[in-house]
Design an enzyme around this catalytic site. Structure first.
Site, PDB file in Angstrom:
ATOM      1  N   ASP A  56      57.209  15.903 -28.998  1.00 21.34           N
ATOM      2  CA  ASP A  56      55.812  16.817 -28.901  1.00 21.34           C
ATOM      3  C   ASP A  56      55.261  17.749 -29.764  1.00 21.34           C
ATOM      4  O   ASP A  56      56.184  18.956 -30.260  1.00 21.34           O
ATOM      5  CB  ASP A  56      56.111  17.547 -27.440  1.00 21.34           C
ATOM      6  CG  ASP A  56      54.280  18.288 -27.591  1.00 21.34           C
ATOM      7  OD1 ASP A  56      52.968  18.153 -26.653  1.00 21.34           O
ATOM      8  OD2 ASP A  56      54.277  19.754 -27.743  1.00 21.34           O
ATOM      9  N   TYR A  60      51.786  23.562 -35.105  1.00 17.40           N
ATOM     10  CA  TYR A  60      52.793  23.841 -35.543  1.00 17.40           C
ATOM     11  C   TYR A  60      53.431  24.196 -36.773  1.00 17.40           C
ATOM     12  O   TYR A  60      54.426  24.905 -37.056  1.00 17.40           O
ATOM     13  CB  TYR A  60      53.840  23.591 -34.936  1.00 17.40           C
ATOM     14  CG  TYR A  60      53.025  23.273 -33.346  1.00 17.40           C
ATOM     15  CD1 TYR A  60      52.311  24.162 -33.073  1.00 17.40           C
ATOM     16  CD2 TYR A  60      53.910  22.388 -32.232  1.00 17.40           C
ATOM     17  CE1 TYR A  60      52.088  24.489 -31.676  1.00 17.40           C
ATOM     18  CE2 TYR A  60      53.488  22.406 -30.822  1.00 17.40           C
ATOM     19  CZ  TYR A  60      52.651  23.234 -30.704  1.00 17.40           C
ATOM     20  OH  TYR A  60      52.347  23.121 -29.536  1.00 17.40           O
ATOM     21  N   LYS A  64      48.426  16.688 -31.687  1.00 17.54           N
ATOM     22  CA  LYS A  64      47.420  17.539 -30.993  1.00 17.54           C
ATOM     23  C   LYS A  64      46.382  17.881 -32.169  1.00 17.54           C
ATOM     24  O   LYS A  64      46.989  18.160 -33.288  1.00 17.54           O
ATOM     25  CB  LYS A  64      47.786  18.477 -29.953  1.00 17.54           C
ATOM     26  CG  LYS A  64      48.934  18.772 -29.209  1.00 17.54           C
ATOM     27  CD  LYS A  64      49.324  19.638 -28.266  1.00 17.54           C
ATOM     28  CE  LYS A  64      50.530  19.483 -27.668  1.00 17.54           C
ATOM     29  NZ  LYS A  64      51.845  20.022 -29.051  1.00 17.54           N
ATOM     30  N   HIS A 117      43.689  20.015 -28.577  1.00 16.30           N
ATOM     31  CA  HIS A 117      44.789  21.044 -28.435  1.00 16.30           C
ATOM     32  C   HIS A 117      44.117  22.420 -27.237  1.00 16.30           C
ATOM     33  O   HIS A 117      45.184  22.979 -26.623  1.00 16.30           O
ATOM     34  CB  HIS A 117      45.293  21.444 -29.535  1.00 16.30           C
ATOM     35  CG  HIS A 117      46.479  22.709 -29.989  1.00 16.30           C
ATOM     36  ND1 HIS A 117      47.335  23.019 -31.091  1.00 16.30           N
ATOM     37  CD2 HIS A 117      47.667  23.409 -28.554  1.00 16.30           C
ATOM     38  CE1 HIS A 117      48.450  23.000 -30.324  1.00 16.30           C
ATOM     39  NE2 HIS A 117      48.408  23.856 -29.063  1.00 16.30           N
TER      40      HIS A 117
END
Length: 317
Positions: A44, A49, A78, A111
């Protein structure tokens, strides 16, 4: 217990994946390599990130070593909130694919339901510290751009994250809907059991992925007085009964609710421990007990957006 759930597009999604939120770039490549060696097939990821490049290095290495083929892996990413404008979606997806060094994603999620002002900052703030949102686009418009990614073959399936049931309903009721959301990724653990939202999603054929299943103890905004799932003596007592760790019980719990779960770790020992959840089963009494610990406590409340009309957590579910 099956190790996969079948999505509404027919794809098989492994019920246990490796989460990568807060995994530092210097450590995440090794973490993903260890995970793939141990048997993880679901990773994931997310643009926000800021470590997709390093995740991609690990995936490429394992494909090159012939440990896995691309089609054995289930890779999720996302779309961040600053890219909700329809004309920005494809480039954002392409950037993620380039970082991950992939031709396609198995699943691409919106997201958050809130659209931010486009630009280089992940969280564009006004003078008062509130996020500057965009009033020129809605997630329903964004969804149409995601549908085009499916038609183009850049992503196999699309879904949402942090959406409440009314927001999902707006996508499902969209005139001319081409591709249904196959997943809603939300925070789920014994302190936030989400029974109503999960029941709603499952009734619509939408698989739920549980994030922060261990309560995200490494979250940057943790306060000393916050409750701790991993240190809850009641959960530890259940774990002792099965000769398992508290973390393993916290991961088995969503799996038995027919959810997908994505614990994050960069420690090889914990990555291994988190995968050892298919050799025991929690009794229905213990499942009921764990559900009773709900206190509607959220790790990820995105308070900087609480005044926005699309803020998802004002609704009961």
């Amino acid at each position: 217990m099956a190790s996969h759930l079948v999505l509404s597009n027919g794809a098989k999604m492994p019920v246990l994946g490796l989460g990568t939120w807060k995994s530092p770039p210097g450590k995440v490549t090794e973490a993903v390599k260890v995970a793939i060696d141990l048997g993880y097939r679901h990773i994931d990821c997310a643009y926000v990130y800021q470590n997709e490049n390093e995740v991609g290095v690990a995936i490429q290495e394992k494909i090159k070593e012939q440990v896995v083929k691309r089609e054995d892996l289930f890779i999720v990413s996302k779309l961040w909130s600053t890219f909700h404008e329809k004309n920005l979606v494809r480039d954002a997806c392409k950037k993620t694919l380039e970082s991950l060094k992939l031709d396609y994603l198995d699943l691409y999620l919106i997201h958050w339901p809130i659209s931010f002002k486009p630009g280089n900052e992940f969280f564009p703030l006004d003078g008062k510290g509130n996020v500057i949102t965009s009033d020129t686009t809605t997630f329903v418009d964004t969804w149409e751009a995601l549908e085009e990614l499916v038609d183009e073959g850049l992503v196999k399936a699309i879904g949402v994250s942090n959406f409440n049931h009314l927001q999902i309903e707006r996508i499902l009721n969209k005139p001319g809907l081409k591709h249904k959301p196959v997943v809603n990724q939300i925070e789920v653990h014994p302190y936030l059991t989400q029974e109503k939202l999960i029941q709603y999603c499952q009734s619509k054929g939408i698989v739920v992925t549980a994030y922060s299943p261990l309560g995200s103890p490494d979250r940057p905004w943790a306060k000393p007085e916050d409750p701790s799932l991993l240190e809850d003596p009641r959960i530890k007592a259940i774990a002792d009964k099965y000769r398992k760790s508290t973390a393993q019980v916290l991961l088995r719990f969503p799996i038995q609710r027919n959810l997908v779960v994505i614990p994050k770790s960069v420690s090889p020992e914990r990555i291994a421990e988190n995968f050892q959840v298919f050799d025991f089963e929690l009794s229905s009494e213990d499942m009921t007990t764990l559900l009773s610990y709900n206190r509607n406590w959220r790790v990820c409340a995105l308070v900087s957006c609480a005044t926005n009309s699309e803020y998802p957590f004002k609704e009961e579910f």
